[in-house]
Motif scaffolding. Structure first.
Motif, short mmCIF file in Angstrom:
data_model
loop_
_atom_site.label_atom_id
_atom_site.label_comp_id
_atom_site.label_asym_id
_atom_site.label_seq_id
_atom_site.Cartn_x
_atom_site.Cartn_y
_atom_site.Cartn_z
N GLN A 31 41.97 -5.91 -6.36
CA GLN A 31 41.68 -6.82 -5.25
C GLN A 31 40.66 -6.20 -4.30
OE1 GLN A 31 44.67 -5.99 -6.55
NE2 GLN A 31 46.31 -7.35 -5.80
N ALA A 32 40.83 -4.91 -4.01
CA ALA A 32 39.90 -4.24 -3.11
C ALA A 32 38.50 -4.14 -3.73
CB ALA A 32 40.41 -2.84 -2.77
N ARG A 33 38.44 -3.92 -5.03
CA ARG A 33 37.13 -3.86 -5.70
C ARG A 33 36.44 -5.22 -5.69
NH1 ARG A 33 39.92 0.17 -9.87
NH2 ARG A 33 39.03 2.14 -9.10
N ARG A 34 37.21 -6.28 -5.87
CA ARG A 34 36.61 -7.61 -5.79
C ARG A 34 36.12 -7.89 -4.37
NH1 ARG A 34 41.01 -8.99 -9.29
NH2 ARG A 34 42.23 -9.77 -7.51
N ARG A 35 36.88 -7.45 -3.39
CA ARG A 35 36.48 -7.63 -2.00
C ARG A 35 35.19 -6.88 -1.72
NH1 ARG A 35 40.03 -5.80 3.32
NH2 ARG A 35 38.73 -6.83 4.90
N LEU A 36 35.08 -5.66 -2.22
CA LEU A 36 33.86 -4.86 -2.05
C LEU A 36 32.67 -5.57 -2.69
CD1 LEU A 36 32.30 -2.29 -1.30
CD2 LEU A 36 33.16 -1.26 -3.43
N ALA A 37 32.88 -6.08 -3.91
CA ALA A 37 31.80 -6.79 -4.60
C ALA A 37 31.35 -8.01 -3.80
CB ALA A 37 32.25 -7.19 -6.00
#
Length: 232
Positions: free
Chosen positions: A212-218
């Motif tokens: 979820q955090a990686r998608r948010r960063l993207a």
């Protein structure tokens, strides 16, 4: 530090691993003593104090969960647009750190919690730490953890002799940057703002949010690219 083994919900640590991590956390996070503290017998060799078990648990949660730490850094970035916050979150999420450095905690009535008494007992029995309880015999209101001179010396020695532990020294700096002057109760409220954390059933281990955090960063990066294209 290598994972000691796998438990329900993810890797677990040993008592000795927890003791070293907590020593480095308390060494980095402790605040100066008051005159009242210095007047207490047995504290003449104390060099700082970490006040409240709640705060210790909440800081330790971010230390043990780089994915939640990175996610909070993204929240801070969206608030003040400080590039360094985005860079640090990108470094964490762009590596295997959220997976290989993650030690999940239980969701307790008051949020993230792990039984730390055994690890703290190691530090106390070695003469590195003193714990003092405030309240009455029937109701303890607060635990304070006093770091002793020997505890500070050992913390420095650990990092000097085993440079791998410098990871935790740097992580403590990030955790404290996020925490600021907030109390343990304020940190508890802040951590409950993450849906996955808040919705974890009591008694269960708080699940990873690395994806979820990686998608948010993207998504943040994409937004920045679109802003840049719009200005071109």
């Amino acid at each position: 530090m290598d994972h000691e083994g796998e438990g329900p919900g993810g890797p677990v640590t040993s008592r000795e691993q927890d003791a070293v991590r907590l020593l480095l956390l308390i060494d980095g996070a402790c605040e100066p003593l008051t005159d009242a503290d210095r007047a207490v017998p047995l504290l003449e060799h104390a060099v700082g104090v970490m006040r409240t078990q709640v705060k210790l648990q909440k800081l330790d949660f971010w230390l043990r969960n780089p994915d939640y730490l990175a996610n909070e850094l993204l929240t801070e970035y969206e608030s003040d647009r400080e590039q360094a916050l985005l860079d640090i979150a990108s470094r964490i999420l762009g590596s295997e750190e959220p997976e290989v450095r993650r030690y999940p905690m239980l969701r307790h009535h008051f949020g993230a919690y792990e039984w730390l008494d055994d690890a703290l007992a190691v530090l106390r029995s070695a003469g590195l730490l003193v714990r003092r309880r405030r309240g009455t015999v029937n109701r303890v209101r607060q635990h304070d953890y006093f770091l002793l001179q020997e505890g500070r010396r050992v913390a420095r020695e650990i990092v000097s002799e085993a440079p791998a532990f410098d990871y935790y020294v740097k992580q403590v700096e990030l955790v404290l940057r996020l925490a600021g002057e907030k109390s343990g109760s304020e940190l508890k409220k802040q951590q409950y703002l993450t849906r996955e954390y808040a919705e974890t059933p009591r008694g269960s281990r708080i699940a990873s949010i690395s994806e979820q955090a990686r998608r948010r960063l993207a998504s943040i990066r994409q937004g920045l690219q679109e802003q840049g294209a719009g200005k071109a």
